[in-house]
Motif scaffolding. Structure first.
Motif, PDB file in Angstrom:
ATOM      1  N   ASP A  13      38.743  39.183  42.771  1.00 31.01           N
ATOM      2  CA  ASP A  13      40.196  39.226  42.826  1.00 31.01           C
ATOM      3  C   ASP A  13      40.722  39.718  44.168  1.00 31.01           C
ATOM      4  O   ASP A  13      41.644  39.146  44.736  1.00 31.01           O
ATOM      5  CB  ASP A  13      40.738  40.117  41.699  1.00 31.01           C
ATOM      6  N   GLY A  33      37.100  43.019  33.378  1.00 35.57           N
ATOM      7  CA  GLY A  33      37.471  43.469  34.711  1.00 35.57           C
ATOM      8  C   GLY A  33      36.804  44.785  35.075  1.00 35.57           C
ATOM      9  O   GLY A  33      36.588  45.641  34.224  1.00 35.57           O
ATOM     10  N   SER A  39      34.787  36.008  33.351  1.00 31.34           N
ATOM     11  CA  SER A  39      35.409  35.309  32.226  1.00 31.34           C
ATOM     12  C   SER A  39      34.321  34.770  31.316  1.00 31.34           C
ATOM     13  O   SER A  39      33.494  33.953  31.743  1.00 31.34           O
ATOM     14  CB  SER A  39      36.298  34.164  32.732  1.00 31.34           C
ATOM     15  N   THR A  80      36.497  40.057  38.221  1.00 32.47           N
ATOM     16  CA  THR A  80      36.780  39.641  36.847  1.00 32.47           C
ATOM     17  C   THR A  80      35.739  38.619  36.418  1.00 32.47           C
ATOM     18  O   THR A  80      35.527  37.610  37.106  1.00 32.47           O
ATOM     19  CB  THR A  80      38.185  39.022  36.714  1.00 32.47           C
ATOM     20  N   SER A  95      38.151  38.150  29.137  1.00 28.96           N
ATOM     21  CA  SER A  95      38.224  38.666  30.497  1.00 28.96           C
ATOM     22  C   SER A  95      37.616  40.063  30.597  1.00 28.96           C
ATOM     23  O   SER A  95      37.948  40.953  29.813  1.00 28.96           O
ATOM     24  CB  SER A  95      39.681  38.706  30.946  1.00 28.96           C
TER      25      SER A  95
END
Length: 328
Positions: free
Chosen positions: A50, A74, A66, A64, A72
């Motif tokens: 990010d 993080g 997925s 992050t 998600s």
């Protein structure tokens, strides 16, 4: 009269069915290993970087993952800048809610070590007003061990990570989740050699019953029963006896959030070898009024990790501040 009698009989029958259903469900849950209810990654997650920040001799990577099952995931990774040409110990931090970036901001002078802060999937602790969202909240809570383990999978695969020196640090709510995280990680062949359980308690119902912040007081036993029923798969009391490693249990002498019963139970359930230390003061936190408490807890944690060989020596001269460990 006959109508009233029929209504009373119907009500009694419904109550009996509800109680029987609860008893049957509880028995079914108890008979299963709690791991059965904790979701794990379905496949290799996609990775997104990010943002990257450089400050105070460290580089912070906000990542992050997925995952199709865990959604998600993080976390914030703090690395030395520049990276040395060797693999570095990994420290996963589970703070008391909030973002991973916030929960590792008080860790200074990390030296040649990787420090990772996990982003909780919920922004705050559940409230009574969240009752209508219970199914979703429960799913988020039960996803935490799988999410952290998935993050660890990615982290130990990085070229700068030493998979033989992985530590797990839980503070407050993070301590409640840490045993389930370590159990799931172990099943996924990730060895966590050092675990810090700070300012937590067990089992979950004892934590809720002893939390004086929950009002009115008569509601706490009911909420405790419901919390244990719904969140039993992550209850530290169910996972601690099966863990292997080295453990530091930190508590306080005057905790206003975690009851003495819950704190002592966590201490008793934690496997050996373990070191148990009670620091003066109230419950730890990241607020301005609790910074000194957090600094003391982090100093003890750092000394214990150093003494056990879990981490490389940070960029400070410890002097005699860690000598107390030799007397324990």
């Amino acid at each position: 009269m006959a109508s009233l009698a029929r209504k009373a009989a119907t009500f009694a029958a419904a109550a009996i069915l509800i109680v029987a259903a609860l008893a049957t469900t509880t028995t079914w849950w108890i008979r299963h290993d709690p791991l059965y209810f904790l979701p794990r990654s379905a496949s290799a997650p996609t990775v997104q970087l990010d943002r990257v920040e450089h400050r105070a001799g460290r580089v912070f990577e906000h990542v992050t993952l997925s995952d199709t099952r865990l959604e998600s995931i993080g976390f914030t990774v703090s690395l030395p800048d520049p990276l040395p040409g060797r693999k570095l110990p990994l420290i996963m931090v589970l703070g008391g809610l909030g973002t991973g970036e916030h929960n590792i901001r008080a860790i200074h002078d990390a030296g040649d070590n990787i420090v990772v802060g996990y982003d909780w999937p919920f922004a705050r602790a559940p409230r009574t007003s969240d009752l209508l969202r219970l199914p979703g909240l429960r799913a988020q809570v039960l996803s935490v061990p799988g999410q952290v383990t998935t993050a660890l999978h990615w982290l130990v695969a990085q070229p700068w990570s030493d998979a033989d020196r992985v530590s797990l640090i839980g503070f407050s709510l993070g301590t409640v989740a840490a045993p389930a995280v370590q159990r799931v990680a172990t099943m996924e062949r990730i060895a966590i050699g050092w675990t810090v359980l700070a300012y937590g308690g067990a089992p979950i119902d004892a934590l809720v019953r002893g939390d004086a912040r929950i009002r009115p007081g008569w509601f706490r036993p009911l909420l405790a029963f419901g919390a244990e029923l719904l969140l039993a798969p992550v209850d530290p009391a169910l996972h601690l006896p099966g863990l292997v490693g080295r453990f530091l249990v930190l508590g306080s002498t005057d905790d206003s959030i975690v009851s003495e019963e819950a704190s002592r139970s966590l201490e008793a359930l934690t496997p050996i070898p373990k070191v148990t230390i009670r620091l003066p003061g109230d419950h730890v936190g990241t607020g301005p009024d609790r910074e000194a408490l957090l600094a003391s807890a982090l100093a003890v944690t750092r000394c214990w990790l150093l003494a056990g060989g879990a981490v490389n020596s940070p960029e400070f001269d410890p002097g005699g501040e860690c000598e107390f460990l030799g007397r324990l």
